[in-house]
Design a protein around this motif. Sequence first.
Motif, mmCIF file in Angstrom:
data_model
loop_
_atom_site.group_PDB
_atom_site.id
_atom_site.type_symbol
_atom_site.label_atom_id
_atom_site.label_comp_id
_atom_site.label_asym_id
_atom_site.label_seq_id
_atom_site.Cartn_x
_atom_site.Cartn_y
_atom_site.Cartn_z
ATOM 1 N N TYR A 12 5.341 37.089 24.353
ATOM 2 C CA TYR A 12 5.043 37.275 22.929
ATOM 3 C C TYR A 12 4.851 38.757 22.614
ATOM 4 O O TYR A 12 5.302 39.265 21.578
ATOM 5 C CB TYR A 12 3.779 36.501 22.542
ATOM 6 C CG TYR A 12 3.941 34.996 22.558
ATOM 7 C CD1 TYR A 12 5.177 34.396 22.326
ATOM 8 C CD2 TYR A 12 2.846 34.165 22.805
ATOM 9 C CE1 TYR A 12 5.322 33.017 22.339
ATOM 10 C CE2 TYR A 12 2.978 32.778 22.817
ATOM 11 C CZ TYR A 12 4.227 32.213 22.589
ATOM 12 O OH TYR A 12 4.369 30.862 22.601
ATOM 13 N N ALA A 13 4.153 39.458 23.511
ATOM 14 C CA ALA A 13 3.963 40.902 23.320
ATOM 15 C C ALA A 13 5.301 41.632 23.322
ATOM 16 O O ALA A 13 5.470 42.638 22.624
ATOM 17 C CB ALA A 13 3.041 41.456 24.408
ATOM 18 N N ARG A 57 10.882 44.246 31.680
ATOM 19 C CA ARG A 57 10.025 43.467 32.580
ATOM 20 C C ARG A 57 9.178 42.461 31.816
ATOM 21 O O ARG A 57 8.982 41.330 32.268
ATOM 22 C CB ARG A 57 9.138 44.417 33.385
ATOM 23 C CG ARG A 57 9.898 45.224 34.437
ATOM 24 C CD ARG A 57 9.081 46.391 34.950
ATOM 25 N NE ARG A 57 7.778 45.989 35.420
ATOM 26 C CZ ARG A 57 6.778 46.832 35.670
ATOM 27 N NH1 ARG A 57 6.971 48.127 35.464
ATOM 28 N NH2 ARG A 57 5.623 46.397 36.114
ATOM 29 N N SER A 58 8.678 42.837 30.637
ATOM 30 C CA SER A 58 7.855 41.907 29.853
ATOM 31 C C SER A 58 8.677 40.730 29.352
ATOM 32 O O SER A 58 8.156 39.636 29.149
ATOM 33 C CB SER A 58 7.213 42.645 28.674
ATOM 34 O OG SER A 58 8.196 43.154 27.789
ATOM 35 N N ILE A 106 1.589 43.452 31.922
ATOM 36 C CA ILE A 106 2.600 42.857 32.799
ATOM 37 C C ILE A 106 2.001 42.521 34.154
ATOM 38 O O ILE A 106 2.405 41.545 34.805
ATOM 39 C CB ILE A 106 3.800 43.818 32.933
ATOM 40 C CG1 ILE A 106 4.523 43.939 31.589
ATOM 41 C CG2 ILE A 106 4.763 43.367 34.011
ATOM 42 C CD1 ILE A 106 5.598 44.988 31.564
ATOM 43 N N GLN A 107 1.005 43.309 34.588
ATOM 44 C CA GLN A 107 0.317 43.033 35.851
ATOM 45 C C GLN A 107 -0.854 42.060 35.661
ATOM 46 O O GLN A 107 -1.748 41.997 36.493
ATOM 47 C CB GLN A 107 -0.159 44.344 36.470
ATOM 48 C CG GLN A 107 0.978 45.259 36.885
ATOM 49 C CD GLN A 107 0.493 46.492 37.629
ATOM 50 O OE1 GLN A 107 -0.692 46.654 37.905
ATOM 51 N NE2 GLN A 107 1.415 47.375 37.959
ATOM 52 N N HIS A 108 -0.830 41.319 34.551
ATOM 53 C CA HIS A 108 -1.765 40.215 34.301
ATOM 54 C C HIS A 108 -3.211 40.698 34.120
ATOM 55 O O HIS A 108 -4.145 40.100 34.654
ATOM 56 C CB HIS A 108 -1.687 39.164 35.429
ATOM 57 C CG HIS A 108 -0.295 38.718 35.724
ATOM 58 N ND1 HIS A 108 0.439 37.929 34.852
ATOM 59 C CD2 HIS A 108 0.535 38.968 36.775
ATOM 60 C CE1 HIS A 108 1.637 37.708 35.357
ATOM 61 N NE2 HIS A 108 1.723 38.333 36.515
ATOM 62 N N ASP A 109 -3.387 41.774 33.363
ATOM 63 C CA ASP A 109 -4.722 42.244 32.975
ATOM 64 C C ASP A 109 -4.989 41.716 31.559
ATOM 65 O O ASP A 109 -4.426 42.221 30.582
ATOM 66 C CB ASP A 109 -4.755 43.784 32.988
ATOM 67 C CG ASP A 109 -6.171 44.323 32.777
ATOM 68 O OD1 ASP A 109 -6.990 43.618 32.137
ATOM 69 O OD2 ASP A 109 -6.439 45.444 33.230
ATOM 70 N N ASP A 169 9.866 36.627 36.625
ATOM 71 C CA ASP A 169 10.008 37.589 37.728
ATOM 72 C C ASP A 169 8.676 38.067 38.269
ATOM 73 O O ASP A 169 8.534 38.348 39.459
ATOM 74 C CB ASP A 169 10.806 38.806 37.249
ATOM 75 C CG ASP A 169 12.275 38.471 37.060
ATOM 76 O OD1 ASP A 169 12.674 37.384 37.501
ATOM 77 O OD2 ASP A 169 12.995 39.281 36.471
ATOM 78 N N GLN A 170 7.662 38.242 37.411
ATOM 79 C CA GLN A 170 6.402 38.813 37.895
ATOM 80 C C GLN A 170 5.273 38.468 36.929
ATOM 81 O O GLN A 170 5.499 38.113 35.792
ATOM 82 C CB GLN A 170 6.501 40.328 38.025
ATOM 83 C CG GLN A 170 6.949 41.040 36.745
ATOM 84 C CD GLN A 170 7.153 42.501 36.971
ATOM 85 O OE1 GLN A 170 6.482 43.119 37.771
ATOM 86 N NE2 GLN A 170 8.109 43.083 36.262
#
Length: 819
Positions: free
Chosen positions: A629-630, A618-619, A586-589, A818-819
């Motif tokens: 997709y996850a 959140r995802s 979610i934090q784009h890793d 959102d993020q």
Amino acid sequence: MAFGLAFGRSFFFAAPGHVQGNRWAGVLIIAIFALIGGGVIGIGIYGNRKLEERAAVEASNPQSPWLWRKDWAASRAESKNRNSAFGLWAAAIFVNGIVFTIAASVVPPLLRTSDPKAFFPLAFCVVGVILAGAAIRASIRRKRFGQTYFEFASLPFSPGRTLKGTIHLRFHTNARHGIALSLSCVRQVITGGGKNRSTLQSVLWQADKNVPQASLATGLMGDDTVIPVEFTIPSDAYESNHDDLNDQVLWLLHAQADVPGVNYSDDFEVPVFRLTPSSAPATEPRSIFLSDAQGATAPPAFQSDPSDVAAPQNPKVVVSAGMDGSTEFYFPAFRNPFQILVLIFFTAVWTAIVYFLAHSKAPFFFTVVFGLFEIPLIYGLICATLVSFRIQAGNGRMVRRRALFGIGGAREFRFSDIAQILPVTKAQQPGAPASYSLRLQMRNGEKATLADMIDNRQEARWVAAQLEKLAGLELDTHVAVDTVLGSYGPPPQRGQTASRPLPAFRRNGLTALAVAIAFFLACAGFVSYRFFSPDYGKPNRRSRVSRPAKSSPHELARSPLTDIDLQHLQTLSEQAQAEELLGRAIQHDPRALDLFEENIGVWHDLQRTANMNELERRSQFSTDLRVRYANADLNLAINGVPKTNASVDALIALAQADLAHRAYSVYAMGMLAGRGVGYDRIYPVLVGYAKNDPNPQVRQWAVEGMRYLGTDEALDQLFDSFTHDPSDAVRDRAGCNVSDCGNFMRKQRLRMVPKLIELAADPQITQQMRNWTFLALHEVTDAALPGDASAWRDWYAQHGAEKMTEFEQLDWWRVRGDQ
């Protein structure tokens, strides 16, 4: 108690001719006095013991007031409503025992003479029946949801930090609209004394959120349900304060849900205190919540709040574009139904009192005085019911029009003369619905009301924010409290001088005691005289008539995944690995996202913990389509649906055979097809259910399943559901999935703009549909335009091609979120 016993002795041993009236009424009065007297004695003994215990606790923890309450010290807050059933039953039995006894004695003679005063005791009987109904309802609620409590994640909750915990209850039902939570800071002031005692509450700050049904988890006991709670407390928040019982600051958590049968409703008082150096070691949060305790301090929001406000879901205000390009906010008449109905009831009762005074032997002076007081009541009722407001903002000016029956005057304000626009509320009785107004403050100090009787706090803040944006003012959406409580000064806080001196405790002297005894004997003698007098049973009575915004969760920033992190992950359980990798994704890793996708089909027995539910939510609204997709893969894994053709067969068969599980089946089908499993077979089935199923809930979940498909034909079908489905809930979700929910690329959504513009220009659609359409246009394009179809048509003609080029040049997975 002594008076009741003495009265009973005289009553039962008196000569038959000396006793007038109904003997059962005498028995009831004797029982009431004896029981109340005995109850007061018992309460005095019990209360004195509790005061001694509290004093001992306060002495042992002088700097930690959050430990003074037994439930707080155990890191929980008991429900304030847990004993409401007992209190309501006691009140219902007491009131009904009195009013029905009086009615049985008084009403028959009055009815025989057609005396209209018979309606007074009958009206009080209605009050008793309502109390009994409320007691029954409270008992059902207590049995259905059990002994509820709110468990703290840390103790205490501090200003500038996060209030987090879980509500535990028995919740074996379905909350279609989720659990509505609100956290409020309330100042409660008690004025006067005796019969003039009055309690007023002012909401100094409030935040709302909705917890969806999917976020609820099963408790450790297996039979209870856990509702996750998380709010950010502003850094300038006031502390809880109970030093002066006549002027307190309370932090109240309210939870409610509309469910079949008796609705769920609960209130909890939570401790909000600033830690002092001497109290910090004793209140260190538990280790699993250290990340929250060490987080960044939240911004202030009590005296000013620069944060924007999301539009309410069902606003009463109608927003449209004016002929001159300005934006118009229209507040229709009868916009606060509950408050108006209460005013109608109060006015009707007051009118009845005036009528009976005019037709009785009461002095004419009383009729005139009560009649004069009725004039402002009728005027206020007319204004509340029939007055509308219209605010136009644009072209450097703001125009407020107030109209009664469409007739009224206008007042103009230049943007350059406006200093601030604030939502304002007033103090009200506990439990009464709040009412808000919009106040405009000029630079010269003048104030003007733009609109009033707004029953939704978020709506009042949102309109104020929109007006401030249009006027070019600095954004401030905090709610001001405009009440007589201003004379009390700021709320009381620890370490500060009280805004008004606390009343000194005075011991009663002999004179005061003698006066009290004399007063008591006089009252007792008067009651005895009235009871034994020949006129008993014909008393001359006088009656006195004295209502999801998305919040960004607090999260711990992580550095990119390293080999050392991977080694540590291998030591964790599968549940912890899944939560850790999804949180990093979610934090784009990207590395964490790849590992999550590699392992989601291998992990077994993943559970919906509170943290997993939060990550799943959140995802779902990530700015990365790969994370969305996850989200689908996670839901399939948790629900035990493997990504195989056998699952497709099973879900299609289940949907056809089991009506109760059809909604779940079509939703899971959408996730499967969106992940490339059986799309050609699933899509026509989903379309069939979305268009033809008679159950709107099934159609809604079919629409929700289609958001995972990511194809143009699915987007077209969603638009068809948005425009043609008869259910508001289905149209709402279809419009959301067209605009920014679900797994569609931005260039796909932009293709829907011409259709949305044509829909907005259609004069046949409802105002609600038009508002949804303009909201969808804004979320698809990010263009800030007024609610005017021609303006959107011009914008698309000039910028549509370049917007499409911009979206095509984006990475395919970048979306609005959102993020």
